[in-house]
Design a protein around this motif. Structure first.
Motif, PDB file in Angstrom:
ATOM      1  N   ASN A 223       0.820  -1.218   0.000  1.00 22.28           N
ATOM      2  CA  ASN A 223       0.000   0.000   0.000  1.00 22.28           C
ATOM      3  C   ASN A 223       0.851   1.265   0.000  1.00 22.28           C
ATOM      4  O   ASN A 223       0.418   2.313  -0.501  1.00 22.28           O
ATOM      5  N   ASN A 224       2.051   1.195   0.575  1.00 23.98           N
ATOM      6  CA  ASN A 224       2.903   2.375   0.681  1.00 23.98           C
ATOM      7  C   ASN A 224       3.966   2.449  -0.422  1.00 23.98           C
ATOM      8  O   ASN A 224       4.815   3.353  -0.407  1.00 23.98           O
ATOM      9  N   ALA A 225       3.929   1.522  -1.358  1.00 26.14           N
ATOM     10  CA  ALA A 225       4.891   1.540  -2.461  1.00 26.14           C
ATOM     11  C   ALA A 225       4.644   2.747  -3.364  1.00 26.14           C
ATOM     12  O   ALA A 225       3.519   3.250  -3.447  1.00 26.14           O
ATOM     13  N   PRO A 226       5.665   3.236  -4.051  1.00 25.47           N
ATOM     14  CA  PRO A 226       5.466   4.373  -4.956  1.00 25.47           C
ATOM     15  C   PRO A 226       4.472   4.009  -6.056  1.00 25.47           C
ATOM     16  O   PRO A 226       4.663   2.993  -6.747  1.00 25.47           O
ATOM     17  N   PRO A 227       3.385   4.761  -6.207  1.00 23.26           N
ATOM     18  CA  PRO A 227       2.377   4.418  -7.216  1.00 23.26           C
ATOM     19  C   PRO A 227       2.861   4.749  -8.633  1.00 23.26           C
ATOM     20  O   PRO A 227       3.488   5.791  -8.865  1.00 23.26           O
ATOM     21  N   LEU A 228       2.565   3.856  -9.546  1.00 26.79           N
ATOM     22  CA  LEU A 228       2.920   4.068 -10.943  1.00 26.79           C
ATOM     23  C   LEU A 228       2.278   5.331 -11.498  1.00 26.79           C
ATOM     24  O   LEU A 228       2.857   6.037 -12.333  1.00 26.79           O
ATOM     25  N   PHE A 229       1.076   5.657 -11.010  1.00 25.44           N
ATOM     26  CA  PHE A 229       0.356   6.808 -11.543  1.00 25.44           C
ATOM     27  C   PHE A 229       1.166   8.094 -11.390  1.00 25.44           C
ATOM     28  O   PHE A 229       1.065   9.009 -12.213  1.00 25.44           O
ATOM     29  N   ASP A 230       2.000   8.171 -10.350  1.00 23.46           N
ATOM     30  CA  ASP A 230       2.815   9.375 -10.133  1.00 23.46           C
ATOM     31  C   ASP A 230       3.888   9.548 -11.201  1.00 23.46           C
ATOM     32  O   ASP A 230       4.468  10.639 -11.329  1.00 23.46           O
ATOM     33  N   PHE A 231       4.175   8.494 -11.975  1.00 23.76           N
ATOM     34  CA  PHE A 231       5.224   8.549 -12.979  1.00 23.76           C
ATOM     35  C   PHE A 231       4.663   8.791 -14.390  1.00 23.76           C
ATOM     36  O   PHE A 231       5.429   8.846 -15.349  1.00 23.76           O
ATOM     37  N   LEU A 232       3.350   8.933 -14.502  1.00 28.94           N
ATOM     38  CA  LEU A 232       2.750   9.106 -15.819  1.00 28.94           C
ATOM     39  C   LEU A 232       3.011  10.496 -16.368  1.00 28.94           C
ATOM     40  O   LEU A 232       2.942  11.499 -15.645  1.00 28.94           O
ATOM     41  N   GLY A 233       3.259  10.548 -17.680  1.00 27.02           N
ATOM     42  CA  GLY A 233       3.431  11.823 -18.355  1.00 27.02           C
ATOM     43  C   GLY A 233       2.101  12.424 -18.767  1.00 27.02           C
ATOM     44  O   GLY A 233       1.025  11.852 -18.537  1.00 27.02           O
ATOM     45  N   GLU A 234       2.180  13.573 -19.419  1.00 31.30           N
ATOM     46  CA  GLU A 234       0.971  14.326 -19.776  1.00 31.30           C
ATOM     47  C   GLU A 234       0.047  13.537 -20.697  1.00 31.30           C
ATOM     48  O   GLU A 234      -1.174  13.512 -20.512  1.00 31.30           O
ATOM     49  N   ALA A 235       0.593  12.852 -21.711  1.00 31.88           N
ATOM     50  CA  ALA A 235      -0.241  12.128 -22.672  1.00 31.88           C
ATOM     51  C   ALA A 235      -0.958  10.955 -22.008  1.00 31.88           C
ATOM     52  O   ALA A 235      -2.148  10.705 -22.267  1.00 31.88           O
ATOM     53  N   SER A 236      -0.255  10.227 -21.142  1.00 35.18           N
ATOM     54  CA  SER A 236      -0.879   9.089 -20.467  1.00 35.18           C
ATOM     55  C   SER A 236      -1.985   9.546 -19.519  1.00 35.18           C
ATOM     56  O   SER A 236      -3.046   8.927 -19.429  1.00 35.18           O
ATOM     57  N   ARG A 237      -1.732  10.641 -18.813  1.00 32.33           N
ATOM     58  CA  ARG A 237      -2.761  11.163 -17.918  1.00 32.33           C
ATOM     59  C   ARG A 237      -3.979  11.658 -18.704  1.00 32.33           C
ATOM     60  O   ARG A 237      -5.124  11.469 -18.281  1.00 32.33           O
TER      61      ARG A 237
END
Length: 429
Positions: A223-237
């Motif tokens: 649960n406390n691992a770094p979320p992949l979503f934080d690494f997404l760029g503008e196009a992926s978001r």
């Protein structure tokens, strides 16, 4: 002396579906075909047996499926490693490439049938189980991701299934996953003391799958691992936002689940699961997502794609719990007779009734009226048609309504001229 033969039974985890249990399967398959046709999806059929290297390349060599679950063998004629399909997508993509299907346009396709995984049988998951597989090949935008999810929401409504929840995530693109992978491995190294043996083995080969562990001792760490979503760029978001906006437009509730990664290596961008609490530990009813790199990975010209798979056994389990499954009667009309001439006449009448779309059984062989009525009742027929000596001589047939719902507005037994029998039954059955 003849040696006795040892009785053969079905293999563990491979189930027979007997006639009394097959009606819900047929009903579900027909419902699914109608539902998919309403969105323009067409049927595609691929072989059950493929080269092992197709699945190793497409699914991923360090996935559970490829490492532990595939039924594989070496073909004695070709000396090639072959595998019974453990999932549909790799084979569907192989066929798409082989037949150059995306040369002039994108395709919406589906398949239904058995898949095979060598794992411990459990509720809703057997060693031979069945899937509904849906693929949108050649479509790049978030609109198609959302279309698939909206379609599924409609299917649950058609089947009368409550309490199925949608979970969403984005896996981004390859470079974003690579950056996250480095950070995740570093995080896992710092928490090596809580990793079990499987997680330790996967830490450097498939670290995302570590976060999907069901081990209770690892949940806080995951649960406390770094979320992949934080690494997404503008196009992926933007792609993910496009999916969410369309789901909001459709009024479909969803939960963002940063630990949702799916079990196969080929996914990117949108991934989703529909889950329920009514199937015990096996709570995933449907899972899917986007896999834009798979066609290129398997040797085709790069093209986007997205799809999902539904486990049919789990879906039937839910339908049964909701009271939506029912056994189909063997026939609607059961023909009873008491002579060779009467049986021959019954066969002719039965063909006329079938011409009108009715399902009819003519009693096979001979037997007393009592035994034939017993068989007619067991068939589930709504009505028995009796042709005895008196009926033949008078040119009539006696009909007896057998089911309670058929008796609400009718007398239980009546006599009808043979020339009117087909018309009367067509109107009343």
């Amino acid at each position: 002396m003849t040696q006795s033969f040892q009785k053969v039974h079905a293999l563990t985890g491979m189930k027979d579906v007997l006639p009394d249990a097959s009606a819900p399967w047929e009903q579900l398959e027909q419902t699914v075909r109608t539902w998919l046709a309403s969105y323009g999806y067409r049927n595609m059929r691929t072989p059950v047996l493929e080269y092992t290297r197709l699945f190793a390349r497409g699914i991923g060599e360090v996935t559970d499926i490829v490492e532990k679950e595939m039924y594989s063998f070496t073909d004695a004629l070709s000396d090639e490693a072959l595998t019974m399909r453990p999932e549909f997508t790799a084979g569907m993509v192989r066929a798409t490439i082989e037949h150059n299907m995306l040369y002039d346009r994108a395709h919406r396709v589906y398949a239904m049938g058995p898949v095979f995984r060598r794992e411990k049988p459990q509720r809703g998951r057997y060693r031979q189980f069945h899937q509904i597989d849906v693929e949108a090949l050649g479509f790049a935008g978030p609109d198609i991701d959302a279309e698939l999810i909206v379609m599924l929401n409609r299917l649950w409504a058609i089947l009368g299934l409550p309490d199925i929840r949608l979970e969403l995530n984005s896996l981004g693109q390859a470079d974003e996953r690579a950056a996250h992978r480095s950070a995740l491995i570093q995080y896992l190294e710092q928490h090596r003391d809580v990793l079990d043996g499987e997680a330790t083995r996967r830490m450097h080969t498939n670290p995302l799958r570590v976060l999907d562990s069901k081990n209770p001792a690892m949940q806080d760490m995951a649960n406390n691992a770094p979320p992949l979503f934080d690494f997404l760029g503008e196009a992926s978001r933007a792609h993910f936002d496009g999916v969410c906006h369309r789901l909001d437009d459709a009024g479909i509730a969803y939960r963002m689940n940063p630990r949702l990664v799916r079990g196969l290596d080929y996914y990117n961008l949108t991934v989703f699961e529909w889950v329920t609490d009514r199937l015990g530990a096996q709570g995933t009813v449907c899972g899917g997502g986007r896999y834009d790199g798979l066609i290129d990975l398997l040797g085709g010209k790069p093209a986007p794609a997205v799809g999902f798979a539904i486990g049919m056994e789990r879906l039937l389990d839910l339908c049964d719990q909701a009271g939506e499954s029912s056994a189909q009667a063997e026939c609607q009309v059961y023909m009873i007779h008491q002579s060779d001439d009467a049986q021959r006449r019954a066969c002719r009448v039965a063909e006329q009734l079938r011409d009108e779309g009715l399902r009819v059984i003519v009693h096979a062989g001979s037997g007393s009226f009592k035994s034939q009525f017993k068989r007619a009742d067991a068939s589930g027929a709504a009505v028995a048609v009796i042709l005895g000596a008196d009926e033949l001589s008078s040119g009539t047939a006696s009909i007896k309504w057998l089911r309670a719902q058929s008796l609400e507005t009718r007398v239980q037994q009546e006599t009808i001229p043979l020339e009117r029998l087909v018309t009367e039954l067509k109107l009343k059955v």
